[in-house]
Enzyme design. Structure first.
Site, PDB file in Angstrom:
ATOM      1  N   HIS A 105       0.837  -1.201   0.000  1.00 17.33           N
ATOM      2  CA  HIS A 105       0.000   0.000   0.000  1.00 17.33           C
ATOM      3  C   HIS A 105       0.872   1.252   0.000  1.00 17.33           C
ATOM      4  O   HIS A 105       1.839   1.335   0.745  1.00 17.33           O
ATOM      5  CB  HIS A 105      -0.914   0.006   1.231  1.00 17.33           C
ATOM      6  CG  HIS A 105      -2.066  -0.940   1.095  1.00 17.33           C
ATOM      7  ND1 HIS A 105      -1.901  -2.309   1.107  1.00 17.33           N
ATOM      8  CD2 HIS A 105      -3.379  -0.721   0.867  1.00 17.33           C
ATOM      9  CE1 HIS A 105      -3.084  -2.883   0.922  1.00 17.33           C
ATOM     10  NE2 HIS A 105      -3.991  -1.955   0.770  1.00 17.33           N
ATOM     11  N   SER A 153      -6.097   4.231  -5.682  1.00 15.70           N
ATOM     12  CA  SER A 153      -5.494   4.948  -4.546  1.00 15.70           C
ATOM     13  C   SER A 153      -5.560   6.451  -4.750  1.00 15.70           C
ATOM     14  O   SER A 153      -5.832   7.209  -3.816  1.00 15.70           O
ATOM     15  CB  SER A 153      -4.030   4.522  -4.369  1.00 15.70           C
ATOM     16  OG  SER A 153      -3.972   3.265  -3.728  1.00 15.70           O
ATOM     17  N   GLN A 180      -7.327   8.759  -2.070  1.00 17.13           N
ATOM     18  CA  GLN A 180      -6.549   9.752  -1.327  1.00 17.13           C
ATOM     19  C   GLN A 180      -7.070  11.163  -1.607  1.00 17.13           C
ATOM     20  O   GLN A 180      -7.135  12.001  -0.703  1.00 17.13           O
ATOM     21  CB  GLN A 180      -5.062   9.617  -1.680  1.00 17.13           C
ATOM     22  CG  GLN A 180      -4.477   8.285  -1.238  1.00 17.13           C
ATOM     23  CD  GLN A 180      -2.982   8.343  -0.985  1.00 17.13           C
ATOM     24  OE1 GLN A 180      -2.408   9.395  -0.668  1.00 17.13           O
ATOM     25  NE2 GLN A 180      -2.341   7.186  -1.072  1.00 17.13           N
ATOM     26  N   VAL A 185      -1.938   1.941   7.156  1.00 14.75           N
ATOM     27  CA  VAL A 185      -2.996   1.753   6.155  1.00 14.75           C
ATOM     28  C   VAL A 185      -4.350   1.991   6.801  1.00 14.75           C
ATOM     29  O   VAL A 185      -4.631   1.479   7.885  1.00 14.75           O
ATOM     30  CB  VAL A 185      -2.955   0.325   5.548  1.00 14.75           C
ATOM     31  CG1 VAL A 185      -4.120   0.128   4.550  1.00 14.75           C
ATOM     32  CG2 VAL A 185      -1.622   0.083   4.848  1.00 14.75           C
ATOM     33  N   CYS A 198      -8.659   2.904   5.576  1.00 12.27           N
ATOM     34  CA  CYS A 198      -9.608   3.065   4.456  1.00 12.27           C
ATOM     35  C   CYS A 198      -9.921   4.548   4.337  1.00 12.27           C
ATOM     36  O   CYS A 198     -10.745   5.100   5.079  1.00 12.27           O
ATOM     37  CB  CYS A 198     -10.871   2.253   4.725  1.00 12.27           C
ATOM     38  SG  CYS A 198     -12.063   2.380   3.371  1.00 12.27           S
TER      39      CYS A 198
HETATM   40  N1  LIG Z   1      -1.679   3.959   3.285  1.00 14.26           N
HETATM   41  C1  LIG Z   1      -2.994   3.972   2.963  1.00 14.26           C
HETATM   42  O1  LIG Z   1      -3.865   3.867   3.806  1.00 14.26           O
HETATM   43  N2  LIG Z   1      -3.281   4.108   1.616  1.00 14.26           N
HETATM   44  C2  LIG Z   1      -4.563   4.131   1.155  1.00 14.26           C
HETATM   45  N3  LIG Z   1      -5.714   3.983   1.811  1.00 14.26           N
HETATM   46  C3  LIG Z   1      -6.754   4.061   0.907  1.00 14.26           C
HETATM   47  O2  LIG Z   1      -7.941   3.998   1.159  1.00 14.26           O
HETATM   48  N4  LIG Z   1      -6.246   4.269  -0.336  1.00 14.26           N
HETATM   49  C4  LIG Z   1      -4.878   4.324  -0.244  1.00 14.26           C
HETATM   50  O3  LIG Z   1      -4.035   4.510  -1.136  1.00 14.26           O
END
Ligand SMILES: NC(=O)NC1=NC(=O)NC1=O
Length: 174
Positions: free
Chosen positions: A67, A84, A88, A120, A122
């Site tokens: 990710h 992504s 983002q 990570v 959501c």
């Molecule tokens: N490090 C992340 O949490 N990356 C991300 N979460 C998402 O929902 N999309 C991403 O690219």
């Protein structure tokens, strides 16, 4: 796209559409292809969840390492996947003030230093403030607790990506 349409896809079409429901992990939809025909989208998600849960700690960490950081290198170099990039952007990661970006970068580095994989979350389910709050809170977790928590977020991202594919009928490319 309903489940009947999914079940008549060739393997190549299935991977073209669902290949990135777990960020940069096409192995997962490639593996659960074995279980078709699927009775529902929920069954597809259940197979993905079971596959992830069956992995060792290092396997789970591997998924997390696929990710991109929030507002990180991939974002700055414009190499985020379409999914992504959209996620983002919706979470306000592309319009951070300088001070916000500095704090996020510092916390992301501290998190990666502590756990060996990126933070990570959501993004579509969280505001910018909620993301920062969770990053600070989750930094205090033990490694096992945080691995479990981060994988839960991966599954939420996957759930929304599958729903987006089905509702928008837009092919999901890497
Ligand atoms: N490090 C992340 O949490 N990356 C991300 N979460 C998402 O929902 N999309 C991403 O690219």
């Amino acid at each position: 796209m309903d489940i009947c349409a999914v079940n008549v896809l060739t393997y190549e079409e299935f991977l073209e559409i669902f290949g990135n429901v777990v960020e940069k992990c096409p192995l997962i939809p490639a593996a659960i292809w074995t279980h078709r025909p699927f009775s529902s989208l929920a069954e597809i998600e259940a197979h993905i969840s079971d596959f992830i849960d069956s992995l060792s700690q290092s396997g789970k960490e591997g998924i997390l390492r696929c990710h991109p950081d929030l507002a990180g290198r991939d974002h700055l170099s414009g190499t985020l996947t379409r999914d992504s990039q959209e996620e983002q952007r919706e979470a306000g990661m592309t319009t951070l003030e300088h001070a916000e970006l500095s704090r996020l970068t510092r916390l992301n580095s501290a998190y990666k230093e502590r756990f060996g994989f990126p933070f990570v979350i959501c993004a579509r389910m969280n505001s910018k403030a909620a993301i920062m709050r969770q990053l600070v809170e989750r930094l205090e977790n033990s490694r096992p607790t945080e691995t479990k928590r981060a994988i839960e977020e991966v599954k939420k991202i996957c759930h929304l990506r599958i729903r987006y594919i089905v509702l928008s009928d837009v092919p999901n490319k890497l």
